[in-house]
Design a protein around this motif. Structure first.
Motif, PDB file in Angstrom:
ATOM      1  N   TYR A   1       0.845  -1.198   0.000  1.00 43.03           N
ATOM      2  CA  TYR A   1       0.000   0.000   0.000  1.00 43.03           C
ATOM      3  C   TYR A   1       0.877   1.243   0.000  1.00 43.03           C
ATOM      4  O   TYR A   1       2.004   1.219   0.497  1.00 43.03           O
ATOM      5  CB  TYR A   1      -1.007   0.013   1.149  1.00 43.03           C
ATOM      6  CG  TYR A   1      -0.434  -0.059   2.537  1.00 43.03           C
ATOM      7  CD1 TYR A   1       0.167   1.039   3.131  1.00 43.03           C
ATOM      8  CD2 TYR A   1      -0.518  -1.232   3.277  1.00 43.03           C
ATOM      9  CE1 TYR A   1       0.674   0.971   4.413  1.00 43.03           C
ATOM     10  CE2 TYR A   1      -0.004  -1.315   4.557  1.00 43.03           C
ATOM     11  CZ  TYR A   1       0.582  -0.210   5.126  1.00 43.03           C
ATOM     12  OH  TYR A   1       1.097  -0.285   6.396  1.00 43.03           O
TER      13      TYR A   1
ATOM     14  N   GLN B   1      -3.646   3.667  -2.191  1.00 42.26           N
ATOM     15  CA  GLN B   1      -4.075   2.435  -2.847  1.00 42.26           C
ATOM     16  C   GLN B   1      -3.487   1.218  -2.146  1.00 42.26           C
ATOM     17  O   GLN B   1      -2.329   1.231  -1.723  1.00 42.26           O
ATOM     18  CB  GLN B   1      -3.603   2.457  -4.311  1.00 42.26           C
ATOM     19  CG  GLN B   1      -3.986   1.262  -5.137  1.00 42.26           C
ATOM     20  CD  GLN B   1      -5.484   1.207  -5.438  1.00 42.26           C
ATOM     21  OE1 GLN B   1      -6.167   2.231  -5.411  1.00 42.26           O
ATOM     22  NE2 GLN B   1      -5.995   0.010  -5.696  1.00 42.26           N
TER      23      GLN B   1
ATOM     24  N   GLU C   1      -2.982  -2.965  -2.758  1.00 43.66           N
ATOM     25  CA  GLU C   1      -3.055  -4.066  -3.729  1.00 43.66           C
ATOM     26  C   GLU C   1      -2.705  -5.357  -3.008  1.00 43.66           C
ATOM     27  O   GLU C   1      -1.877  -5.363  -2.090  1.00 43.66           O
ATOM     28  CB  GLU C   1      -2.052  -3.861  -4.875  1.00 43.66           C
ATOM     29  CG  GLU C   1      -2.362  -2.705  -5.794  1.00 43.66           C
ATOM     30  CD  GLU C   1      -3.547  -2.952  -6.714  1.00 43.66           C
ATOM     31  OE1 GLU C   1      -3.813  -4.123  -7.049  1.00 43.66           O
ATOM     32  OE2 GLU C   1      -4.209  -1.966  -7.104  1.00 43.66           O
TER      33      GLU C   1
ATOM     34  N   CYS D   1       0.579  -0.200  -8.184  1.00 47.95           N
ATOM     35  CA  CYS D   1      -0.093   0.296  -6.974  1.00 47.95           C
ATOM     36  C   CYS D   1       0.335   1.741  -6.713  1.00 47.95           C
ATOM     37  O   CYS D   1      -0.490   2.597  -6.396  1.00 47.95           O
ATOM     38  CB  CYS D   1       0.271  -0.611  -5.794  1.00 47.95           C
ATOM     39  SG  CYS D   1      -0.482  -0.129  -4.248  1.00 47.95           S
TER      40      CYS D   1
ATOM     41  N   SER E   1     -18.395   3.845  -3.862  1.00 48.18           N
ATOM     42  CA  SER E   1     -17.469   3.025  -4.653  1.00 48.18           C
ATOM     43  C   SER E   1     -17.595   1.582  -4.137  1.00 48.18           C
ATOM     44  O   SER E   1     -18.076   1.362  -3.020  1.00 48.18           O
ATOM     45  CB  SER E   1     -16.031   3.506  -4.455  1.00 48.18           C
ATOM     46  OG  SER E   1     -15.599   3.200  -3.138  1.00 48.18           O
TER      47      SER E   1
ATOM     48  N   GLU F   1     -15.353  -0.358  -2.919  1.00 48.13           N
ATOM     49  CA  GLU F   1     -14.601  -0.485  -1.655  1.00 48.13           C
ATOM     50  C   GLU F   1     -15.385   0.117  -0.493  1.00 48.13           C
ATOM     51  O   GLU F   1     -15.469  -0.469   0.589  1.00 48.13           O
ATOM     52  CB  GLU F   1     -13.242   0.236  -1.753  1.00 48.13           C
ATOM     53  CG  GLU F   1     -12.255  -0.402  -2.694  1.00 48.13           C
ATOM     54  CD  GLU F   1     -12.403   0.046  -4.144  1.00 48.13           C
ATOM     55  OE1 GLU F   1     -13.396   0.756  -4.451  1.00 48.13           O
ATOM     56  OE2 GLU F   1     -11.555  -0.315  -4.975  1.00 48.13           O
TER      57      GLU F   1
ATOM     58  N   SER G   1     -13.795   6.519  -0.568  1.00 50.65           N
ATOM     59  CA  SER G   1     -13.461   5.664   0.579  1.00 50.65           C
ATOM     60  C   SER G   1     -14.017   6.271   1.850  1.00 50.65           C
ATOM     61  O   SER G   1     -14.108   7.489   1.995  1.00 50.65           O
ATOM     62  CB  SER G   1     -11.947   5.514   0.696  1.00 50.65           C
ATOM     63  OG  SER G   1     -11.358   6.755   0.966  1.00 50.65           O
TER      64      SER G   1
ATOM     65  N   VAL H   1     -16.654  -4.980  -9.361  1.00 49.74           N
ATOM     66  CA  VAL H   1     -15.218  -4.736  -9.187  1.00 49.74           C
ATOM     67  C   VAL H   1     -14.686  -5.649  -8.086  1.00 49.74           C
ATOM     68  O   VAL H   1     -15.276  -5.749  -7.001  1.00 49.74           O
ATOM     69  CB  VAL H   1     -14.973  -3.252  -8.817  1.00 49.74           C
ATOM     70  CG1 VAL H   1     -13.485  -2.978  -8.584  1.00 49.74           C
ATOM     71  CG2 VAL H   1     -15.525  -2.334  -9.900  1.00 49.74           C
TER      72      VAL H   1
ATOM     73  N   THR I   1     -12.214  -6.426  -5.156  1.00 52.17           N
ATOM     74  CA  THR I   1     -11.369  -5.675  -4.219  1.00 52.17           C
ATOM     75  C   THR I   1     -10.805  -6.669  -3.188  1.00 52.17           C
ATOM     76  O   THR I   1     -11.278  -7.803  -3.115  1.00 52.17           O
ATOM     77  CB  THR I   1     -12.187  -4.595  -3.460  1.00 52.17           C
ATOM     78  OG1 THR I   1     -12.886  -5.242  -2.394  1.00 52.17           O
ATOM     79  CG2 THR I   1     -13.170  -3.878  -4.364  1.00 52.17           C
TER      80      THR I   1
ATOM     81  N   ASN J   1     -11.443  -6.792  -0.181  1.00 55.76           N
ATOM     82  CA  ASN J   1     -12.500  -7.101   0.804  1.00 55.76           C
ATOM     83  C   ASN J   1     -13.704  -7.832   0.251  1.00 55.76           C
ATOM     84  O   ASN J   1     -14.596  -8.217   0.994  1.00 55.76           O
ATOM     85  CB  ASN J   1     -13.030  -5.798   1.418  1.00 55.76           C
ATOM     86  CG  ASN J   1     -12.209  -5.364   2.579  1.00 55.76           C
ATOM     87  OD1 ASN J   1     -11.450  -6.163   3.127  1.00 55.76           O
ATOM     88  ND2 ASN J   1     -12.344  -4.108   2.945  1.00 55.76           N
TER      89      ASN J   1
END
Lengths: 487, 449
Positions: B179, B196, B198, B211, B238, B240, B373, B429, B431, B433
């Motif tokens: 990150y 970001q 990854e 990233c 978004s 996320e 976010s 998307v 992610t 999570n």
């Protein structure tokens, strides 16, 4: 005692330190390992050993639903080469296990244990044993047994149920965290301590049709084995139910900018989050504090003075020595608005030049230490509560704050668990859903009144070196204007 | 790694027999991890660890359960753990009797190639990449002052479960992440931060440089900002941000929370409409794109896909073996063992039940808020009340313009939000999570600084 060894001898040595206690039997192996590290070319090496004995009891609606004991044992080694450091940790605290992590740390710095080197053991100071000085060795056996702890927690849980209307669930949790730690470094530090933190928390969740609320309370203590025995369970339950009762049918607060009065005790979390974290050299190192170049300058209202106490009797964040073996100190952070000191650990000292303050702390051996707060509070001022409220025509009284956080840009936010409207100098009606948001440097300038009623509260703080025990505190304070998020 | 799990199993078996404990189970893991950060193009905060722990549960003759967690895996430490677990079993419930999971002996269906373990990257490998990435960010523009939060890490780990009835499961895995959260500033403007994260199966497949590039773009987008007027707006979350929000309120699907009366749902909520009729939610631990997928939970129950919400209707909760028994449901493989067994979701998958051909582009709409976010979820979410008031990084969308918002919070009620979903974007998307499209919600309260 051997003082000089050659590398060839090392593999034949078989130390048998006491694993059940950190005592003088660790001197020889640790001084040899530190010597090995220095001979390999490291500038500074520090071992941290830790053993933990933890138990928690969870009571839900009059039933014991979890007793959770936890044992821990491990060590970490930190090695500096110049200003660069690394940290390696393990569960294996045998001589060989410690040697493995030392070698790994040395390898990270491209150093290694050469076979033809002469090893000089490090001359460690006589064991500085805070456990013995303060007679802490019997703390664990003097603490409430699990059975006694459960009995007291059940009593509180029962009081919560008896005093709360529209109750859905009553949860009460208590824990005892006992830790024995030892630090040995290539500068000769050799110290140990025993730490005892105990805490009880209670929560009620109430529901009446579409109205829902929850309220939470925590008490904590360091160094008092009688903590659970001395709790006033009835008083805790009544305060909790009063908050829940006030908030259950409250309207949502309208968002906007208001003058705000923050109550004492846990109100201190705003200073902890919005300013305290930004005064840790961990933040200075990372260039993530707006106060980095402000030492000696006004960063807050002239009415504001703040301290971080290392060793307050029974303060939840109290320590005798930090996790680098340095005795804890009393640190003046802000004096009449002027930034006087940062909280600083060894790495912070090396990278920023600020003096160390005995603030190197960590959750356990799995983390390298970092500069962290201990018992942090805003000093009492001269104003009475009456004077503070009467100065506000329309504002918000934040009687009980929830948690909060601050980002690298200094933006912070806090949830408010119990809030009231202030109208014409008087507290009128409860409001819920409030969040305080702002920018730390701006808000510090707006704390215009500090009350004369300092009180403290126990809390947890999560940051780079894990979750640690802290105290927050303040008198009632007035912030001239702050953004309140609501509906 | 140093711990030999078969050996540990036989040692525990021996101690149990000596101590006349005939029923026990063990969940544990060991992990080797290397990580590195950079500061001003120099290595910083280099860490390495090899650690293990286990949770031991024992049953006494009254069928009460006692537990101990320990990281002292020496013979002496294991004996102490047995003694503590045995003594704590005296406080175990006589009503809520825990048993082994009915499926703890069941074979697990492994995903092909998932368990291939490469040699862990050295700290030197990580340092090289993290310094190059930090340098890329700092060299991008003099507006980028520092990257206070950055890290590249790789770990290999083994999870294991075994019990006195002979169940034995081991799962090895490898994961790498990085990150970058830079601080940047325009002249006479406030310092801004974005970033970001990854995640990849291993270090060699982790795109560290990519990233850093994404972190640059995200931060750059917030350099020029404006305040936002307080009021009610249609808000686009978004993927996320929406996944963060739904995870924060996961008590609505959590069967243990329901039994504890600490949930936004009741056991009668199954079959009720709780969200927009297009809205579907699954927990999908074995999703092919889930890097951190696990095959079994801490009771040894195999994990699987569970439909939680279908067409807006609550279809299932997530369970441990105990909650499944009490609520007469199927096992779902979501348990965390302890003195009290708890439950949590693995990898949520949000989707629409419609395959929409005309996907909306928010840039063509007016007077919208786009939330990139959310932050401070631990402080701004009241999961029992169902309310939230959260700071966010985001944009005001109006007249084909996307303007970064200076600072603001979004507030609302989670259950109301599920019903107020006005549009679910067609593109899902992936992610770290979970998986989700952008979610549009009408009439949420926004407060600007």
């Amino acid at each position: 005692m051997r003082n000089i060894l050659s590398m060839e001898n090392i593999s034949q040595i078989n130390y048998s330190m006491q694993t059940a206690i950190f005592d003088n039997s660790w001197r020889e192996p640790l001084s040899l390992l530190l010597g090995l590290g220095r001979a390999a070319g490291a500038d500074f090496i520090e071992f941290f050993l830790q053993r933990g004995n933890y138990v928690s009891s969870l009571i839900e609606n009059s039933k014991v639903t979890a007793i959770t004991p936890s044992l821990s044992l491990g060590a970490g080694v930190r090695v500096f080469k110049g200003k660069e450091d690394c940290y390696v940790s393990t569960n294996d605290i045998s001589f060989n296990g410690l040697k493995v992590i030392l070698e790994k740390a040395l390898n990270i710095h491209s150093l290694n244990l050469s076979h033809n080197r002469i090893i000089s053991e490090i001359n460690l100071e006589p064991l500085r044993d805070y456990a013995e000085i303060k007679q802490k060795s019997k703390w664990l056996s003097h603490c409430s047994s699990v059975s006694e702890m459960c009995e007291i927690i059940l009593k509180l849980n029962s009081a919560q149920q008896n005093s709360t209307r529209s109750l859905q669930s009553a949860t009460t949790n208590g824990f005892r965290d006992w830790q024995e730690v030892m630090v040995a470094s290539s500068e000769g530090v050799f110290a140990k301590d025993i730490r005892l933190n105990q805490s009880i928390s209670a929560q009620v969740f109430c529901e009446d049709g579409a109205h829902r609320t929850s309220s939470h309370s925590r008490l904590g203590d360091a160094s008092n084995p009688d903590f659970f025995r001395k709790l006033n369970t009835q008083e805790i339950a009544e305060k909790l139910s009063e908050t829940a009762g006030n908030m259950l049918h409250a309207d949502f607060v309208s968002s906007g900018n208001y003058p705000v009065i923050l109550a004492n005790q846990f109100g201190g979390v705003i200073f902890h989050e919005a300013c305290g974290h930004l005064l840790e050299t961990t933040a200075v190192q990372r260039n993530s504090t707006p106060f980095a170049d402000k030492k000696g300058k006004m960063i807050a209202h002239e009415n504001l003075t703040a301290w971080d106490e290392g060793s307050w009797e029974n303060g939840f964040g109290s320590i005798e020595m930090d996790d680098e073996g340095m005795p804890a100190q009393r640190t003046l952070l802000i004096e009449n608005g002027v930034l006087r000191n940062f909280l600083c650990d060894r790495t912070g000292n090396l990278l920023t030049g600020h003096p160390r303050t005995g603030s190197g702390r960590r959750q356990n051996y799995t983390f390298a230490p970092a500069s962290r707060m201990r018992n942090t509070y805003i000093a009492p001022g001269k104003f009475t509560q009456e004077e503070m409220f009467s100065s506000i025509d329309k504002g918000i009284y934040c009687k009980k704050l929830g948690g909060g956080s601050v980002g690298s840009t200094g933006d912070f936010n806090f949830g408010v668990e119990e809030a009231w409207l202030i109208e014409n100098g008087k507290i009128t009606k409860p409001v819920k859903g409030a969040t305080l948001i702002g920018q730390a440097p701006e808000v510090m300038q707006r704390i215009s009144m500090s009350g004369n009623d300092l009180e403290i509260s126990a809390g947890f703080c999560g940051s780079v070196s894990g979750s640690i025990y802290v105290t927050v505190g303040q008198p009632h304070i007035k912030v001239d204007s702050i953004t309140v998020g609501g509906r | 790694m140093s711990l030999h799990i078969e050996h540990l199993k036989s040692e525990i078996q021996k101690i149990a027999s000596e101590k006349s404990i005939y029923k026990y189970d063990v969940y544990g893991s060991q992990k080797e991890e290397n990580s590195a950060s950079a500061k001003n193009k120099e290595p910083f905060s280099l860490t390495s660890s090899i650690r293990a722990f286990l949770i031991l549960r024992v049953w006494n003759i009254k069928h009460q359960v006692g537990v101990t967690r320990t990281s002292n895996l020496t013979n002496e430490g294991l004996r102490e753990a047995f003694d503590l677990a045995k003594s704590s079993s005296e406080f175990g419930s006589l009503e809520n009797i825990y048993e082994f999971s009915n499926e703890c002996q069941k074979e697990i269906q492994k995903i092909e190639n998932k368990n291939e373990i490469n040699k862990i990257a050295t700290i030197q490998d990580l340092v090289k990449e993290v310094i190059a990435a930090e340098e890329k960010i700092l060299n991008y523009s003099d507006k980028f002052k520092s990257v206070p939060y950055n890290k590249v890490s790789e770990s290999i780990s083994s999870r294991f479960y075994f019990n006195s009835d002979g169940a034995f499961k081991v799962e090895n895995s490898q994961m790498s992440f990085c990150y970058f959260y830079p601080l940047a500033q325009e002249i006479e403007k406030k310092t801004r931060q974005s970033g970001q994260l990854e995640i990849a199966k291993n270090f060699s497949s982790l795109d560290v440089s990519g990233c850093a590039e994404k972190a640059i773009v995200k931060t750059k987008n917030h350099l020029d900002y404006a305040p936002i007027k307080n009021g009610k707006y249609t808000v686009i979350f978004s993927p996320e941000a929406f996944l963060d929000l739904i995870n924060a309120f996961s008590n609505f699907m959590n069967a243990q929370n329901i039994l504890d009366k600490k949930s936004l749902s009741h056991k009668e909520s199954i079959g009720k409409q709780i969200a927009n009729p297009e809205f579907c939610l699954l927990d999908s631990p074995l999703h092919p794109k889930n890097i951190s997928s696990i095959y079994f939970d801490e009771e040894g129950t195999p994990t699987r896909e569970v439909t939680i919400i279908e067409n807006g209707i609550l279809k299932s909760f997530i369970h441990s073996s105990y909650t499944a028994k009490v609520l007469e449901s199927q096992l779902t493989g979501h348990a965390h063992i302890g003195s009290k067994v708890t439950v949590s979701p693995h990898y949520l998958h949000v989707k629409s039940n419609k395959k929409s051909s005309n996907t909306k582009n928010y840039l063509e709409e007016n007077n919208l808020i786009y939330i990139e976010s959310l932050s401070a979820l631990h402080a701004g979410v009241n999961e029992l009340q169902g309310s939230f008031s959260l700071p966010f990084d985001g944009f005001y969308i109006n007249e084909n313009k996307k303007i970064s918002i200076e600072a603001a919070t979004v507030a609302g009620d989670f259950l109301a939000l599920l019903n107020d979903i006005s549009y679910i974007h067609g593109e899902e998307v992936v992610t770290p999570n979970g998986v989700s499209p952008e979610i549009w919600v009408k009439e949420l309260s926004i407060t600007g600084l």
